[in-house]
Write a protein that holds these residues in place. Structure first.
Motif, PDB file in Angstrom:
ATOM      1  N   CYS A  62       0.986  -1.155  -0.149  1.00 59.16           N
ATOM      2  CA  CYS A  62       0.026   0.047  -0.095  1.00 59.16           C
ATOM      3  C   CYS A  62       0.805   1.374   0.065  1.00 59.16           C
ATOM      4  CB  CYS A  62      -1.115  -0.041   1.366  1.00 59.16           C
ATOM      5  SG  CYS A  62      -2.080  -1.408   1.172  1.00 59.16           S
ATOM      6  N   PHE A  63       0.138   2.358  -0.329  1.00 58.67           N
ATOM      7  CA  PHE A  63       1.076   3.525  -0.532  1.00 58.67           C
ATOM      8  C   PHE A  63       0.652   4.650   0.674  1.00 58.67           C
ATOM      9  CE2 PHE A  63       1.069   1.692  -4.684  1.00 58.67           C
ATOM     10  CZ  PHE A  63       2.278   1.835  -5.149  1.00 58.67           C
ATOM     11  N   THR A  64       1.632   5.574   1.129  1.00 66.96           N
ATOM     12  CA  THR A  64       1.358   6.577   1.860  1.00 66.96           C
ATOM     13  C   THR A  64       0.784   7.721   1.025  1.00 66.96           C
ATOM     14  OG1 THR A  64       3.521   7.693   1.685  1.00 66.96           O
ATOM     15  CG2 THR A  64       3.152   5.818   3.489  1.00 66.96           C
ATOM     16  N   PRO A  65       0.264   8.659   1.619  1.00 65.01           N
ATOM     17  CA  PRO A  65      -0.185   9.904   0.686  1.00 65.01           C
ATOM     18  C   PRO A  65       1.136  10.567  -0.158  1.00 65.01           C
ATOM     19  CG  PRO A  65      -1.252  10.269   2.733  1.00 65.01           C
ATOM     20  CD  PRO A  65      -0.331   9.059   2.942  1.00 65.01           C
ATOM     21  N   LYS A  66       2.097  10.227   0.306  1.00 65.57           N
ATOM     22  CA  LYS A  66       3.556  10.857  -0.384  1.00 65.57           C
ATOM     23  C   LYS A  66       3.938   9.973  -1.620  1.00 65.57           C
ATOM     24  CE  LYS A  66       4.857  13.817   3.425  1.00 65.57           C
ATOM     25  NZ  LYS A  66       6.153  14.122   4.418  1.00 65.57           N
ATOM     26  N   GLY A  67       3.408   8.726  -1.366  1.00 67.98           N
ATOM     27  CA  GLY A  67       3.972   7.668  -2.405  1.00 67.98           C
ATOM     28  C   GLY A  67       4.645   6.799  -1.800  1.00 67.98           C
ATOM     29  N   ASP A  68       5.084   6.685  -0.787  1.00 65.94           N
ATOM     30  CA  ASP A  68       6.002   5.678  -0.046  1.00 65.94           C
ATOM     31  C   ASP A  68       5.418   4.185  -0.024  1.00 65.94           C
ATOM     32  OD1 ASP A  68       7.938   7.376   0.187  1.00 65.94           O
ATOM     33  OD2 ASP A  68       7.394   8.070   2.138  1.00 65.94           O
ATOM     34  N   ALA A  73      -9.121   6.513   9.068  1.00 70.75           N
ATOM     35  CA  ALA A  73      -8.424   6.321   7.670  1.00 70.75           C
ATOM     36  C   ALA A  73      -9.158   6.528   6.517  1.00 70.75           C
ATOM     37  CB  ALA A  73      -7.820   4.909   7.819  1.00 70.75           C
ATOM     38  N   LYS A  74      -8.532   6.879   5.537  1.00 69.26           N
ATOM     39  CA  LYS A  74      -9.226   7.130   4.132  1.00 69.26           C
ATOM     40  C   LYS A  74      -8.344   6.129   3.260  1.00 69.26           C
ATOM     41  CE  LYS A  74     -10.677  11.834   4.428  1.00 69.26           C
ATOM     42  NZ  LYS A  74     -10.266  13.302   3.856  1.00 69.26           N
ATOM     43  N   VAL A  75      -8.932   5.287   2.401  1.00 67.56           N
ATOM     44  CA  VAL A  75      -8.322   4.535   1.607  1.00 67.56           C
ATOM     45  C   VAL A  75      -8.776   4.909   0.206  1.00 67.56           C
ATOM     46  CG1 VAL A  75      -8.653   2.174   0.582  1.00 67.56           C
ATOM     47  CG2 VAL A  75      -8.349   2.538   3.091  1.00 67.56           C
ATOM     48  N   ASP A  76      -7.728   5.265  -0.653  1.00 64.86           N
ATOM     49  CA  ASP A  76      -8.184   6.013  -2.015  1.00 64.86           C
ATOM     50  C   ASP A  76      -9.016   6.931  -1.874  1.00 64.86           C
ATOM     51  OD1 ASP A  76      -6.242   4.106  -3.234  1.00 64.86           O
ATOM     52  OD2 ASP A  76      -8.088   2.600  -3.546  1.00 64.86           O
ATOM     53  N   GLY A  77      -8.912   7.918  -0.814  1.00 68.81           N
ATOM     54  CA  GLY A  77      -9.481   9.095  -0.772  1.00 68.81           C
ATOM     55  C   GLY A  77     -10.802   8.950  -0.118  1.00 68.81           C
ATOM     56  N   GLY A 136      -1.935  -2.173  -3.855  1.00 66.49           N
ATOM     57  CA  GLY A 136      -2.102  -0.822  -4.781  1.00 66.49           C
ATOM     58  C   GLY A 136      -2.794   0.349  -4.061  1.00 66.49           C
ATOM     59  N   GLN A 137      -3.513   0.139  -2.964  1.00 63.62           N
ATOM     60  CA  GLN A 137      -4.320   1.025  -2.352  1.00 63.62           C
ATOM     61  C   GLN A 137      -3.382   2.264  -1.713  1.00 63.62           C
ATOM     62  OE1 GLN A 137      -7.199  -1.246   0.088  1.00 63.62           O
ATOM     63  NE2 GLN A 137      -8.690  -0.961  -1.626  1.00 63.62           N
ATOM     64  N   SER A 138      -4.006   3.562  -1.819  1.00 65.23           N
ATOM     65  CA  SER A 138      -3.425   4.754  -1.061  1.00 65.23           C
ATOM     66  C   SER A 138      -4.137   4.836   0.256  1.00 65.23           C
ATOM     67  CB  SER A 138      -3.302   5.845  -1.749  1.00 65.23           C
ATOM     68  OG  SER A 138      -3.006   7.044  -1.147  1.00 65.23           O
ATOM     69  N   VAL A 139      -3.479   5.055   1.340  1.00 68.58           N
ATOM     70  CA  VAL A 139      -4.019   4.979   2.625  1.00 68.58           C
ATOM     71  C   VAL A 139      -3.512   6.148   3.454  1.00 68.58           C
ATOM     72  CG1 VAL A 139      -4.307   3.868   4.894  1.00 68.58           C
ATOM     73  CG2 VAL A 139      -3.840   2.540   2.845  1.00 68.58           C
ATOM     74  N   GLU A 140      -4.523   6.855   4.027  1.00 67.49           N
ATOM     75  CA  GLU A 140      -4.147   7.953   4.626  1.00 67.49           C
ATOM     76  C   GLU A 140      -4.695   7.793   6.050  1.00 67.49           C
ATOM     77  OE1 GLU A 140      -5.388  12.898   5.206  1.00 67.49           O
ATOM     78  OE2 GLU A 140      -5.904  11.829   3.212  1.00 67.49           O
ATOM     79  N   VAL A 141      -3.927   7.985   7.164  1.00 69.15           N
ATOM     80  CA  VAL A 141      -4.162   7.599   8.630  1.00 69.15           C
ATOM     81  C   VAL A 141      -4.813   9.005   9.327  1.00 69.15           C
ATOM     82  CG1 VAL A 141      -3.484   7.033  10.723  1.00 69.15           C
ATOM     83  CG2 VAL A 141      -2.741   5.771   8.693  1.00 69.15           C
ATOM     84  N   ILE A 142      -5.843   9.228   9.791  1.00 67.08           N
ATOM     85  CA  ILE A 142      -6.283  10.329  10.318  1.00 67.08           C
ATOM     86  C   ILE A 142      -5.820  10.022  12.139  1.00 67.08           C
ATOM     87  CG2 ILE A 142      -8.258  11.654  10.673  1.00 67.08           C
ATOM     88  CD1 ILE A 142      -9.626  10.501   8.413  1.00 67.08           C
ATOM     89  N   THR A 143      -5.413  11.131  12.661  1.00 69.37           N
ATOM     90  CA  THR A 143      -4.922  11.039  13.864  1.00 69.37           C
ATOM     91  C   THR A 143      -5.520  12.172  14.543  1.00 69.37           C
ATOM     92  OG1 THR A 143      -3.195  12.451  13.854  1.00 69.37           O
ATOM     93  CG2 THR A 143      -2.799  10.071  13.408  1.00 69.37           C
ATOM     94  N   ALA A 144      -5.324  12.198  16.048  1.00 67.95           N
ATOM     95  CA  ALA A 144      -6.030  13.289  16.986  1.00 67.95           C
ATOM     96  C   ALA A 144      -5.162  13.254  18.105  1.00 67.95           C
ATOM     97  CB  ALA A 144      -7.478  13.066  17.183  1.00 67.95           C
TER      98      ALA A 144
END
Length: 711
Positions: free
Chosen positions: A390-396, A424-428, A440-448
């Protein structure tokens, strides 16, 4: 046995600059050190290290690895020591031989706690020099190839260890050919009927439909020629164990299993790989969900290839792997490709992974594990699982085991991010934290800020790293509350059997359960990670309440035929919990011996009389007699105290015989009736701790006496 000139010739074929004198000297030294030693088959023992060296030479490995293979048993099994090997062959070889020796002494198939500790040592050995593992794997491969010469019980033990540990390790290192052969050799021992059945079905299928592999290979070559692509096409049927595993996983019979054939297309360039993929998909229909691109997303061990499954002739599914020659070399050798030679120089394969980086990535996630079960869980997850990328939002790229969730993704980035995760957001798209991630999915972790891990996350997370971090955070958050609750639970459990949960008792429990301090025991007890009976059992194993109905003596042993009865051998008197083997007798049934009983040597040349047995799991009644040789002080009340101590351990004294009387000591044989080996160990430990007991050991009859009774 392979001659030294043949071995050197093989090495010289890929490394003309090989140090021939060094290999010849190592060969002669191995012959000298192992002189007079033989294998179970009767062959000279030195034939084994020579065969191991040959396996490694076939992988085009360096001189140091070949020499290590020749010498790998010298430090352990001969009079040669580290200093002598270092002086004669250099410290590099001596360190490698010493590393293999230490690995050989690890009992990797032991209990969970010991197994976890030995896995730690395994990874430590790997981190120093990965060639140690390469030699050990080749050693195990040759032992499995010649396993038929061993006793049946040892064959099963070695095969199980191979299936559970060495085959997955070879696969994790990218040595797929070795993994498949190790699995098949172990399968041959563990389930010979299933293996033979699959082979018979293969032969029947071949008679009915002809050589499918040859026909599909020709079809593929024809399509590639039409597309103007130069490539090599190789086809094969999958190994029996691989097919059997698919049958178990998919719960279907052989006739319904379709993808039992595999094909490899080896191209000249990476661009040709994708061209081949297009040509194959144009000619045959691709099976949805069965496409993997390990060229754009390589595995951590350097593996690169395109995998696709298509419906071929007659609707047969076939798997196709597409790769370049350099990719193929790494796919065959795995991490070992780093040391491979070609034309006298180290092969500069751009796809060969750096062993230091590979082992670092494998071990770093285990460093923080303090709990043995958690460490073992993490190791097995890492060794056995397939990967998703999977990818981070920066493409790593983040590599995770199949079935991983956004929680695993967050902890893979950093423990701090995992602890603070709220979504979390997966592919937006916003998704639940229990969503299974896909390739191949892009994953964005939401933190607080202020967020802390939830107990329910343990059910969501799949990686050992995430689970360990969550457990650690939960323990720290509720530690004080759990300690108070754990202390109350411990007090109640100990009072139930007439004991007190003193600080000393809890410290003893922590030590026996391998925790640093008593508070750690109490915290885990309060958080339900340990039970009160486990803590009590760690201090007073014979006082912990037992569950379940006792197992009747006549059905205590598993592995007998329905019409066979058994009796315990009087020479060794095996107990439930000990490893056992049976010897058959006409008119007498089966005599059960402990696996280490010296009397068994009398039957080594009669393998048809041996039975692989084990005790029924569960609670056994205290009816199994064992003799203890006890030396006690000759003083008033000592014998009474010893008998009371035995009674407190719930052991019944069935007979007592004085062997020797001295002015200051008595020596006596105490026959006691016990439930199992664990109770025996507890009893002997308690007696040894008594100040008036000078010595205690288990009494076994001499071998001659045992043999005369059983003949």
């Amino acid at each position: 046995m392979i001659a030294v000139d043949d071995l050197i010739g093989l090495v010289r074929s890929y490394n003309p600059k090989t140090d021939e004198a060094l290999i010849r000297d190592a060969y002669a030294f191995a012959c000298e050190m192992h002189a007079g030693q033989t294998r179970h088959s009767g062959e000279p023992y030195v034939s084994h290290p020579v065969a191991v060296a040959h396996v490694l030479a076939e992988q085009r490995l360096d001189d140091a690895t070949i020499v290590t293979a020749l010498l790998h048993d010298t430090i352990e099994d001969t009079k040669a020591g580290y200093a002598e090997v270092a002086e004669r062959f250099g410290t590099e070889v001596a360190d490698l031989v010493d590393g293999v020796t230490k690995l050989t002494n690890l009992q990797l198939s032991s209990t969970e706690t010991q197994q976890a500790e030995n896995f730690r040592k395994l990874f430590m050995a790997m981190s120093k020099d990965l060639r140690v593992i390469l030699v050990k794997l080749a050693d195990r491969l040759h032992n499995m190839r010649t396993i038929k010469a061993m006793r049946p019980d040892k064959q099963v033990k070695k095969a199980r260890e191979t299936m559970d540990i060495f085959a997955p390790l070879a696969g994790r290192m990218g040595m797929q050919w070795m993994r498949e052969e190790l699995e098949d050799l172990a399968f041959r021992v563990l389930n010979p009927e299933a293996r033979a059945s699959i082979i018979r079905r293969f032969l029947t299928l071949q008679k009915e439909s002809g050589d499918i592999i040859d026909r599909i290979t020709k079809d593929m070559r024809h399509e590639l020629e039409k597309a103007g692509i130069e490539a090599e096409v190789l086809g094969r049927a999958k190994k029996p164990y691989s097919i059997w595993r698919k049958m178990q996983e998919k719960e279907m019979g052989f006739s319904r299993l379709s993808d039992i054939y595999g094909f490899r297309v080896i191209t000249r360039s990476e661009a040709d790989c994708y061209a081949v993929l297009g040509a194959i998909h144009r000619r045959w229909r691709a099976v949805p969900g069965r496409f993997k691109d390990y060229i754009s997303q390589p595995k951590s061990n350097g593996y690169r290839s395109i995998h696709t499954t298509v419906s071929g002739r007659d609707g047969k599914r076939v798997e196709v792997q597409i790769r370049t020659r350099q990719m193929h070399d790494v796919a065959e050798a795995g991490v070992a490709a780093h040391w491979s030679y070609r034309d006298g120089v180290r092969a500069e394969n751009p796809f060969a992974v750096d062993p230091a980086k590979w082992i670092s990535s494998l071990t770093e996630q285990f460093d923080a594990e303090e709990d043995h079960d958690e460490f073992l869980e993490a190791v097995k997850l890492e060794m056995y699982a397939d990967k998703v990328f999977c990818f981070t939002p920066k493409g790593d790229v983040v590599k995770l085991p199949r079935g991983a969730t956004p929680i695993d993704f967050a902890y893979a980035i950093h423990t701090r991010i995992g602890n603070a995760c709220v979504g979390a957001k997966v592919d937006g798209m916003r998704v639940p934290l229990w969503t299974r991630l896909k390739n191949g999915q892009s994953v964005e972790v939401i933190t607080a800020d202020g967020q802390t891990p939830q107990a329910t996350w343990l059910e969501i997370a799949t990686t050992g790293k995430a689970k360990a971090a969550i457990r650690r955070a939960l323990r720290e958050l509720d530690r004080d509350r759990y300690i108070k609750l754990g202390r109350e639970l411990a007090r109640s459990a100990f009072e139930h059997v007439g004991k007190k949960a003193t600080d000393k008792a809890l410290e003893t429990a922590a030590r026996n359960l391998r925790f640093k301090e008593a508070d750690e025991i109490l915290a885990r007890l309060g958080s339900a990670e340990l039970t009160a009976s486990q803590v009590l059992n760690a201090v007073y194993p014979d006082l912990a309440p037992e569950q379940g109905e006792a197992i009747a003596q006549e059905r205590a042993v598993i592995g007998l035929a329905s019409d066979q009865s058994f009796e315990r051998a009087r020479c060794c008197r095996p107990l439930p919990g000990e490893r056992i083997v049976g010897i058959t007798f006409r008119g007498r049934g089966v005599v059960v011996h402990a696996i280490d009983c010296e009397s068994l040597s009398a039957y080594e040349d009669q393998p048809d009389r041996w039975l692989d047995l084990h005790w029924h799991a569960g609670r056994h009644p205290a009816v199994y007699d064992v003799a203890l040789d006890v030396t006690i002080g000759n003083d008033a009340g000592v014998l009474g105290r010893v008998c009371t101590l035995i009674g407190e351990r719930k052991a019944n004294i069935s007979n007592l015989t004085f062997i020797d009387r001295k002015p200051d000591f008595y020596r006596l044989l105490v026959e006691v009736e016990l439930r199992n080996a664990e109770q025996l160990h507890s009893l002997m430990s308690a007696l040894a701790a008594e100040s008036d007991v000078a010595a205690v050991e288990r009494h076994r009859e001499p071998v001659r006496a045992a043999a005369s009774v059983q003949a």
